[in-house]
Each structure stands twice: as C-alpha cells, then as structure tokens.
Enzyme design. Sequence first.
Site, PDB file in Angstrom:
ATOM      1  N   GLY A   1       0.757  -1.248   0.000  1.00  0.00           N
ATOM      2  CA  GLY A   1       0.000   0.000   0.000  1.00  0.00           C
ATOM      3  C   GLY A   1       0.783   1.292   0.000  1.00  0.00           C
ATOM      4  O   GLY A   1       0.207   2.365  -0.178  1.00  0.00           O
TER       5      GLY A   1
ATOM      6  N   GLU B   1       4.165  -6.613   1.671  1.00  0.00           N
ATOM      7  CA  GLU B   1       3.635  -6.946   0.342  1.00  0.00           C
ATOM      8  C   GLU B   1       3.578  -5.734  -0.578  1.00  0.00           C
ATOM      9  O   GLU B   1       2.506  -5.350  -1.041  1.00  0.00           O
ATOM     10  CB  GLU B   1       2.219  -7.526   0.477  1.00  0.00           C
ATOM     11  CG  GLU B   1       2.106  -8.720   1.411  1.00  0.00           C
ATOM     12  CD  GLU B   1       0.654  -9.143   1.678  1.00  0.00           C
ATOM     13  OE1 GLU B   1       0.457 -10.268   2.163  1.00  0.00           O
ATOM     14  OE2 GLU B   1      -0.273  -8.357   1.410  1.00  0.00           O
ATOM     15  N   PRO B   2       4.719  -5.121  -0.868  1.00  0.00           N
ATOM     16  CA  PRO B   2       4.669  -3.946  -1.744  1.00  0.00           C
ATOM     17  C   PRO B   2       4.378  -4.357  -3.190  1.00  0.00           C
ATOM     18  O   PRO B   2       4.886  -5.376  -3.657  1.00  0.00           O
ATOM     19  CB  PRO B   2       6.087  -3.373  -1.642  1.00  0.00           C
ATOM     20  CG  PRO B   2       6.946  -4.564  -1.366  1.00  0.00           C
ATOM     21  CD  PRO B   2       6.108  -5.490  -0.514  1.00  0.00           C
TER      22      PRO B   2
ATOM     23  N   ARG C   1       2.756  -1.652  -6.025  1.00  0.00           N
ATOM     24  CA  ARG C   1       2.928  -0.407  -6.774  1.00  0.00           C
ATOM     25  C   ARG C   1       4.308   0.230  -6.572  1.00  0.00           C
ATOM     26  O   ARG C   1       4.943   0.697  -7.510  1.00  0.00           O
ATOM     27  CB  ARG C   1       1.850   0.585  -6.318  1.00  0.00           C
ATOM     28  CG  ARG C   1       1.771   1.873  -7.110  1.00  0.00           C
ATOM     29  CD  ARG C   1       0.830   2.872  -6.413  1.00  0.00           C
ATOM     30  NE  ARG C   1      -0.441   2.285  -6.052  1.00  0.00           N
ATOM     31  CZ  ARG C   1      -1.506   2.237  -6.861  1.00  0.00           C
ATOM     32  NH1 ARG C   1      -1.442   2.764  -8.062  1.00  0.00           N
ATOM     33  NH2 ARG C   1      -2.629   1.672  -6.461  1.00  0.00           N
TER      34      ARG C   1
ATOM     35  N   ARG D   1      -6.446   3.225 -15.343  1.00  0.00           N
ATOM     36  CA  ARG D   1      -6.416   3.972 -14.085  1.00  0.00           C
ATOM     37  C   ARG D   1      -7.059   5.363 -14.192  1.00  0.00           C
ATOM     38  O   ARG D   1      -7.855   5.728 -13.312  1.00  0.00           O
ATOM     39  CB  ARG D   1      -4.993   4.067 -13.526  1.00  0.00           C
ATOM     40  CG  ARG D   1      -4.384   2.684 -13.240  1.00  0.00           C
ATOM     41  CD  ARG D   1      -3.061   2.771 -12.489  1.00  0.00           C
ATOM     42  NE  ARG D   1      -3.248   3.315 -11.169  1.00  0.00           N
ATOM     43  CZ  ARG D   1      -2.994   4.548 -10.813  1.00  0.00           C
ATOM     44  NH1 ARG D   1      -2.445   5.386 -11.654  1.00  0.00           N
ATOM     45  NH2 ARG D   1      -3.250   4.955  -9.601  1.00  0.00           N
TER      46      ARG D   1
ATOM     47  N   TYR E   1     -10.140   5.532 -11.637  1.00  0.00           N
ATOM     48  CA  TYR E   1      -9.771   6.205 -10.383  1.00  0.00           C
ATOM     49  C   TYR E   1      -9.581   7.713 -10.577  1.00  0.00           C
ATOM     50  O   TYR E   1      -9.263   8.418  -9.622  1.00  0.00           O
ATOM     51  CB  TYR E   1      -8.446   5.663  -9.821  1.00  0.00           C
ATOM     52  CG  TYR E   1      -8.337   4.159  -9.664  1.00  0.00           C
ATOM     53  CD1 TYR E   1      -9.314   3.426  -9.002  1.00  0.00           C
ATOM     54  CD2 TYR E   1      -7.225   3.489 -10.143  1.00  0.00           C
ATOM     55  CE1 TYR E   1      -9.175   2.049  -8.847  1.00  0.00           C
ATOM     56  CE2 TYR E   1      -7.074   2.110  -9.986  1.00  0.00           C
ATOM     57  CZ  TYR E   1      -8.062   1.406  -9.339  1.00  0.00           C
ATOM     58  OH  TYR E   1      -7.922   0.050  -9.174  1.00  0.00           O
TER      59      TYR E   1
ATOM     60  N   CYS F   1     -14.566   3.357 -27.750  1.00  0.00           N
ATOM     61  CA  CYS F   1     -15.868   4.005 -27.869  1.00  0.00           C
ATOM     62  C   CYS F   1     -16.552   4.141 -26.508  1.00  0.00           C
ATOM     63  O   CYS F   1     -17.522   3.451 -26.203  1.00  0.00           O
ATOM     64  CB  CYS F   1     -16.735   3.232 -28.840  1.00  0.00           C
ATOM     65  SG  CYS F   1     -15.970   3.207 -30.451  1.00  0.00           S
TER      66      CYS F   1
ATOM     67  N   TYR G   1      -0.383  -1.731 -12.143  1.00  0.00           N
ATOM     68  CA  TYR G   1      -1.807  -1.714 -12.488  1.00  0.00           C
ATOM     69  C   TYR G   1      -2.034  -1.104 -13.869  1.00  0.00           C
ATOM     70  O   TYR G   1      -3.051  -0.456 -14.114  1.00  0.00           O
ATOM     71  CB  TYR G   1      -2.623  -0.992 -11.385  1.00  0.00           C
ATOM     72  CG  TYR G   1      -2.353  -1.577 -10.015  1.00  0.00           C
ATOM     73  CD1 TYR G   1      -2.833  -2.835  -9.690  1.00  0.00           C
ATOM     74  CD2 TYR G   1      -1.554  -0.904  -9.083  1.00  0.00           C
ATOM     75  CE1 TYR G   1      -2.547  -3.403  -8.449  1.00  0.00           C
ATOM     76  CE2 TYR G   1      -1.257  -1.477  -7.847  1.00  0.00           C
ATOM     77  CZ  TYR G   1      -1.768  -2.719  -7.546  1.00  0.00           C
ATOM     78  OH  TYR G   1      -1.484  -3.282  -6.327  1.00  0.00           O
TER      79      TYR G   1
HETATM   80  C1  PLP Z   1      -3.071  -5.099  -3.823  1.00  0.00           C
HETATM   81  C2  PLP Z   1      -2.507  -5.704  -2.616  1.00  0.00           C
HETATM   82  C3  PLP Z   1      -1.190  -5.424  -2.240  1.00  0.00           C
HETATM   83  C4  PLP Z   1      -0.309  -4.454  -2.974  1.00  0.00           C
HETATM   84  O1  PLP Z   1      -0.771  -3.138  -2.870  1.00  0.00           O
HETATM   85  P1  PLP Z   1       0.142  -1.948  -3.404  1.00  0.00           P
HETATM   86  O2  PLP Z   1      -0.640  -0.739  -3.132  1.00  0.00           O
HETATM   87  O3  PLP Z   1       0.317  -2.184  -4.877  1.00  0.00           O
HETATM   88  O4  PLP Z   1       1.416  -1.993  -2.667  1.00  0.00           O
HETATM   89  C5  PLP Z   1      -0.670  -6.070  -1.128  1.00  0.00           C
HETATM   90  N1  PLP Z   1      -1.434  -6.945  -0.416  1.00  0.00           N
HETATM   91  C6  PLP Z   1      -2.711  -7.233  -0.752  1.00  0.00           C
HETATM   92  C7  PLP Z   1      -3.472  -8.199   0.072  1.00  0.00           C
HETATM   93  C8  PLP Z   1      -3.283  -6.625  -1.861  1.00  0.00           C
HETATM   94  O5  PLP Z   1      -4.552  -6.900  -2.175  1.00  0.00           O
END
Ligand code: PLP
Length: 415
Positions: free
Chosen positions: A239, A273-274, A276, A312, A316, A342, A371
Amino acid sequence: MHHFQYKGNDLYCEDMAVEKIAKEVGTPFYLYSKETLEHHFKVFDKAFLDVPHITCYAVKANSNIAILDIFGSLGSGADIVSGGELFRALRAGMSPDRIVYSGVGKKIEEIDFALKSNILMFNIESSQELEVINQRTEKLGKKARISIRINPDVDPKTHPYISTGLKKSKFGIDIKKALNEYRRSRELKNIEVVGVDCHIGSQITEIGPFRDAVRKIREIVVTLASEGFAIKYLDLGGGLGIPYHVEEPPQPDEYARTIIEEVRGLGCTLILEPGRLLVGNAGILVTKVLYTKDGEEKSFVIVDAGMNDLIRPSIYGSFHFIQPVKKEERKNAMVDVVGPVCESGDFLASARQMPEARPGELLAVMSAGAYGFAMSSNYNSRPRVAEVLVQGDRYYIIRKRETFEDLIRLEEIQE
Ligand SMILES: *Cc1c(COP(=O)(O)O)cnc(C)c1O
C-alpha cells in the site's frame, strides 16, 4: 528514482532511446527499466534489513513472469490473489515457502493448488473460507498454515476503490470476530495458525494510517500470545504510495522505521507486500498521436492507447504525467488526451496543459508500471500491447503484442 530521462531532446529508458524501440516494436507498448525495478526492490528490502522479514511482491501490480523472475532472483517472495498468480509465481521460479495467498474469494481448485504447492500461508478473509480450507486439507492430507486478515478499521485516506481496511470494506475480518476465529481454529486439526495479517489499501501517501493499523495488529498479537498462540508472522500488507503528480509519500526507510518501532519486542517475522512501490515508476506506456481535433469546448489529442490499455485514469481519475518522447519547441495547449475506445470515459488525461502534439509523434505516459498492463483488456477487440524490458542499451520483448488471431483463439461458432 527511475531511469527515464532525456538525453538532449530524446527520452531514454536507461541507455535505450525510446523512439528506437517504438520504431522496431510499434505502438503502443509498455516499457520497463530493469535497473529501476532492481533498485526499488533493494531499497525497500534493505529498509527492513535489521529485522527478520520477507518481502512478498504483490503480483497483481504487474504479473509478467519476466518481472517476477527479476524480483525472485533478488530474494522476493510473492503475495498472490488467485491460482493464476500462483501459477505465474511458480513458473517464474519463486519459492513456494515465500508465497502468501490473499483474497476474499478463493475457489476450491485454487485452494487445492496452493495446498499441493506448499505455500507459506493463506491469509484467511472469512469464517467460511477457513472451514473450506480445513475440509480441503483433510481431503488432500495436507496441513495449512494460516493467518487471519484483520480489518483494523483504519482510513488510509486514498481513493475509495483502493481502500480496503474500513468497516464497510469486503476485506478481512472485524477485529473482535477475528479473535473468535483464532480460537475456533484450534479445533481444526490440519490448520496451523502462524500469523496475523492486514492490508489497509493502496497508494497511501501518509505514514499515520500504517502506524494506526500496526498498533491495532500489535494488540491482537499480544492477546493471542496470552492465549497460547505462537504467532510467527506479522503480515502488514502493501500500500505504500508513489509520486504520480504532487504527492510526497513517505520513503521506504521512514515506512520501515515506523513499522519496526511499532512491532518491537513481538519477536515475529515481518511480511511486507509492496506492489505499486516496486513497479509503478519503473514503467511507462508509449503511445502515438493519431489525430488532434479542436471541439467547440475542448481540444483533443487522440492517441493509439486507450482505457483498455491503461484504465487507471478512467476508473480512479488518476493522474499520469504525459511527456513527449522527442522534445520540440512548442507552445502549451490545454487538451484532453483520449484513446480510440468508444466510451467517453476513455481518456489518459483531461484538461491537461502540455506542449502541442502533432500526428505521428510519440508520447510517454509516465508511472504506468503498476496496475497498467495487469489491468488491461481486449475491450473494443483491441489486441493487448507488447511489454518491453530495457537493460542498459538492450531491450527484450517480455510479452509479444497480441494479434487478431489471439483475439478469437478460444472462440468457436456453433455447428
Ligand atoms: C493489492 C494488494 C497489495 C499491494 O498493494 P500496493 O498498493 O500495490 O502496494 C498487497 N497486499 C494485498 C493483500 C493486496 O490486495
């Protein structure tokens, strides 16, 4: 930090002129810098050097196996959300004992695949999922390591579609209920509780929400420990945001310092869990101007990449810088950069001041590595674009451009 820079008037990716690649592979295409990918992984991973941790790249951000291979070679594990992503991670040589499986809707076939692959752990998102996983372990004679994804009810202050840790969100289990799930899991004999998990959202640009979430998770770990659970892993999700425009998200070392401070003394291995953060600014989308058109109220630059290639902005309202691949002396104009699809929602930029563009010129849509391709589709029967990886002064096509034949490959006209 990234390796897309001008040399003179020409945009380069590392030591390759973007224009040269475009001439050879055609447009549109995604272009990634290997050096940038590696740099991002190393900076992130190093920030946690002082504590036991596993960096599990979130495959959904960009799931090309060449990219997974690069991260895997640097020691990355994977955060997966489907059987398809597990298949990719394994195919790219990532080690199953560094793979964690998240997602609210794991199907039986996917659970079986993960059990047979001996992944590190399942991040459980509902009581029923836990039941089903337990049933499958019995059926297959396997054990499942699990953590429960806690919904900490923290506002990540990002786009509502990518907020995942609020009470109203479909993700995770409410803190109070989660404790009951942990207690219940004791009766499930093939379930081994090993962790606590959370993931509060994406493109988070402040440190506060992360700190708030970790504090809540910490309390749970302490409570669980007092009840005799041995929590080995603390999975804090991904995140961390990136600068697309004017945002100034925390740097990985500030993020790491905050987290390490908050988990001190718990004795857990961290899982991060990076997604992005590792790939976003390591990729661009290169597109060609087809036409320009002055409407009554607006001027349009019509390009050959559309919302099916990069969705995106459409879903978003995201901002991506758009730069000329060859800089020319031009006056600025206020334009909408739109694709051929279209749909009126098909735009890459709206009301954007940028140097006047002319047909045939190339534009680079910046920060498109995360993404981007992963969310692309064949809408309007547009073949998905090529993906190209640059290393130094060489480039490699890591996914071929789809052909018209690819579009109908699985279709059949009834007898
Ligand atoms: C999407 C997601 C991530 C990665 O999020 P980023 O914003 O891309 O870092 C990590 N863990 C889980 C469970 C996710 O769904």
